[in-house]
Scaffold this motif. Structure first.
Motif, PDB file in Angstrom:
ATOM      1  N   UNK A 144       0.809  -1.223   0.000  1.00 48.72           N
ATOM      2  CA  UNK A 144       0.000   0.000   0.000  1.00 48.72           C
ATOM      3  C   UNK A 144       0.838   1.268   0.000  1.00 48.72           C
ATOM      4  N   UNK A 145       1.902   1.290   0.798  1.00 53.11           N
ATOM      5  CA  UNK A 145       2.658   2.525   1.006  1.00 53.11           C
ATOM      6  C   UNK A 145       4.092   2.489   0.476  1.00 53.11           C
ATOM      7  N   UNK A 146       4.562   1.326   0.050  1.00 51.41           N
ATOM      8  CA  UNK A 146       5.946   1.204  -0.383  1.00 51.41           C
ATOM      9  C   UNK A 146       6.888   1.097   0.808  1.00 51.41           C
ATOM     10  N   UNK A 147       8.120   0.741   0.542  1.00 50.91           N
ATOM     11  CA  UNK A 147       9.085   0.561   1.625  1.00 50.91           C
ATOM     12  C   UNK A 147       9.326   1.846   2.400  1.00 50.91           C
ATOM     13  N   UNK A 148       9.465   2.961   1.688  1.00 53.99           N
ATOM     14  CA  UNK A 148       9.692   4.238   2.372  1.00 53.99           C
ATOM     15  C   UNK A 148       8.514   4.591   3.277  1.00 53.99           C
ATOM     16  N   UNK A 149       7.322   4.343   2.786  1.00 51.48           N
ATOM     17  CA  UNK A 149       6.139   4.648   3.582  1.00 51.48           C
ATOM     18  C   UNK A 149       6.065   3.805   4.841  1.00 51.48           C
ATOM     19  N   UNK A 150       6.429   2.527   4.735  1.00 53.43           N
ATOM     20  CA  UNK A 150       6.403   1.657   5.914  1.00 53.43           C
ATOM     21  C   UNK A 150       7.462   2.088   6.921  1.00 53.43           C
ATOM     22  N   UNK A 151       8.625   2.448   6.431  1.00 49.46           N
ATOM     23  CA  UNK A 151       9.681   2.923   7.334  1.00 49.46           C
ATOM     24  C   UNK A 151       9.227   4.192   8.046  1.00 49.46           C
ATOM     25  N   UNK A 152       8.620   5.112   7.296  1.00 49.72           N
ATOM     26  CA  UNK A 152       8.152   6.357   7.902  1.00 49.72           C
ATOM     27  C   UNK A 152       7.069   6.089   8.945  1.00 49.72           C
ATOM     28  N   UNK A 153       6.142   5.218   8.620  1.00 48.63           N
ATOM     29  CA  UNK A 153       5.073   4.882   9.550  1.00 48.63           C
ATOM     30  C   UNK A 153       5.628   4.215  10.802  1.00 48.63           C
ATOM     31  N   UNK A 154       6.536   3.278  10.609  1.00 46.31           N
ATOM     32  CA  UNK A 154       7.152   2.579  11.736  1.00 46.31           C
ATOM     33  C   UNK A 154       7.905   3.548  12.632  1.00 46.31           C
ATOM     34  N   UNK A 155       8.632   4.467  12.018  1.00 43.58           N
ATOM     35  CA  UNK A 155       9.413   5.445  12.776  1.00 43.58           C
ATOM     36  C   UNK A 155       8.509   6.319  13.639  1.00 43.58           C
ATOM     37  N   UNK A 156       7.420   6.795  13.057  1.00 42.27           N
ATOM     38  CA  UNK A 156       6.529   7.684  13.803  1.00 42.27           C
ATOM     39  C   UNK A 156       5.809   6.953  14.930  1.00 42.27           C
ATOM     40  N   UNK A 157       5.417   5.728  14.687  1.00 38.44           N
ATOM     41  CA  UNK A 157       4.768   4.953  15.746  1.00 38.44           C
ATOM     42  C   UNK A 157       5.746   4.693  16.886  1.00 38.44           C
ATOM     43  N   UNK A 158       6.972   4.327  16.541  1.00 35.87           N
ATOM     44  CA  UNK A 158       7.990   4.083  17.571  1.00 35.87           C
ATOM     45  C   UNK A 158       8.303   5.358  18.345  1.00 35.87           C
ATOM     46  N   UNK A 159       8.385   6.480  17.646  1.00 43.55           N
ATOM     47  CA  UNK A 159       8.687   7.756  18.290  1.00 43.55           C
ATOM     48  C   UNK A 159       7.566   8.157  19.243  1.00 43.55           C
ATOM     49  N   UNK A 160       6.326   7.922  18.840  1.00 39.54           N
ATOM     50  CA  UNK A 160       5.216   8.266  19.731  1.00 39.54           C
ATOM     51  C   UNK A 160       5.177   7.350  20.948  1.00 39.54           C
ATOM     52  N   UNK A 161       5.606   6.112  20.796  1.00 39.04           N
ATOM     53  CA  UNK A 161       5.748   5.241  21.961  1.00 39.04           C
ATOM     54  C   UNK A 161       6.734   5.846  22.959  1.00 39.04           C
ATOM     55  N   UNK A 162       7.824   6.390  22.448  1.00 38.11           N
ATOM     56  CA  UNK A 162       8.811   7.031  23.323  1.00 38.11           C
ATOM     57  C   UNK A 162       8.201   8.241  24.023  1.00 38.11           C
ATOM     58  N   UNK A 163       7.554   9.108  23.265  1.00 38.25           N
ATOM     59  CA  UNK A 163       6.950  10.313  23.851  1.00 38.25           C
ATOM     60  C   UNK A 163       5.920   9.946  24.918  1.00 38.25           C
ATOM     61  N   UNK A 164       5.025   9.038  24.555  1.00 39.58           N
ATOM     62  CA  UNK A 164       3.928   8.691  25.456  1.00 39.58           C
ATOM     63  C   UNK A 164       4.436   8.059  26.744  1.00 39.58           C
ATOM     64  N   UNK A 165       5.441   7.224  26.645  1.00 37.98           N
ATOM     65  CA  UNK A 165       5.966   6.559  27.836  1.00 37.98           C
ATOM     66  C   UNK A 165       6.765   7.538  28.704  1.00 37.98           C
ATOM     67  N   UNK A 166       7.472   8.460  28.088  1.00 38.94           N
ATOM     68  CA  UNK A 166       8.178   9.505  28.834  1.00 38.94           C
ATOM     69  C   UNK A 166       7.182  10.341  29.626  1.00 38.94           C
ATOM     70  N   UNK A 167       6.140  10.814  28.941  1.00 40.27           N
ATOM     71  CA  UNK A 167       5.154  11.666  29.600  1.00 40.27           C
ATOM     72  C   UNK A 167       4.398  10.924  30.691  1.00 40.27           C
ATOM     73  N   UNK A 168       4.033   9.686  30.425  1.00 32.53           N
ATOM     74  CA  UNK A 168       3.291   8.908  31.418  1.00 32.53           C
ATOM     75  C   UNK A 168       4.138   8.629  32.651  1.00 32.53           C
TER      76      UNK A 168
END
Length: 202
Positions: A144-168
């Motif tokens: 659906x999104x190509x390799x670049x799209x999957x990498x970008x999506x994965x990166x943002x999801x992982x980054x938000x995991x970091x933010x959310x866990x830091x804040x929590x």
């Protein structure tokens, strides 16, 4: 109030004051995670530079797909600050924030497209403990999104995991960005004060 109070403008040095001014101009208030992390200025600078670089580099995915995945992480991990801030960002992107109320039913709700459902499901799988991502899921995303799209999506999801866990972990909760209340108290008045004003949903 967070478990570590934010650094006040009075306590801040010239560089941190400049960062606060930049954040206030951009968001209408200084984000509380910034004032808390400011106790470790080198890491704050590294984090800020990283966030700006990620924003600049993320041009492959449609904004709605990326932002919904990030929002879903915040919601699933219970980071009320991230939910509040992320809703504001979606609103500024011109995205429909009313449908966020239906995100728990994303798999069947007509408010979401097939591409959005795939991204939200991936956010769920990446944010589970242990991670539950499958080969088939990644293959569908690549188609659906190509390799670049999957990498970008994965990166943002992982980054938000970091933010959310830091804040929590530090008990940084919603600041009122969605309601517009955040700008009332943009930074701590002193070392013991907090930048937060509660949103109506908080």
């Amino acid at each position: 109030m967070p478990r570590i109070p934010g650094v006040s403008t009075k306590e801040a040095g010239p560089l941190l004051r400049a960062m606060y001014r930049f954040a206030r101009r951009r968001y209408g208030a200084v984000p509380e995670p910034l004032t808390v992390s400011a106790h470790h200025l080198p890491l704050t600078l590294a984090g800020g530079g990283h966030e700006l670089a990620v924003e600049k580099a993320s041009k492959v995915l449609p904004a709605n797909v990326r932002e919904l995945a990030v929002y879903r992480v915040a919601q699933r991990l219970g980071c009320s600050w991230c939910v509040d801030f992320g809703t504001m960002l979606q609103k500024h992107e011109g995205l429909d924030i009313e449908r966020l109320r239906q995100i728990d039913d994303y798999a069947t709700s007509p408010a979401y497209t097939a591409r959005e459902r795939m991204a939200i499901a991936y956010a769920d799988a990446m944010s589970a403990s242990p991670v539950t991502v499958t080969d088939e899921q990644v293959a569908e995303l690549r188609a659906e999104f190509g390799d670049k799209g999957v990498i970008e999506l994965t990166y943002h999801i992982a980054l938000e995991n970091q933010r959310a866990r830091f804040n929590s972990a530090l008990d940084i909760t919603d600041q009122g960005f969605t309601s517009g209340d955040a700008c009332r108290v943009p930074v701590p008045a002193d070392a013991g004060a907090t930048v937060r004003t509660r949103s109506a949903s908080g």
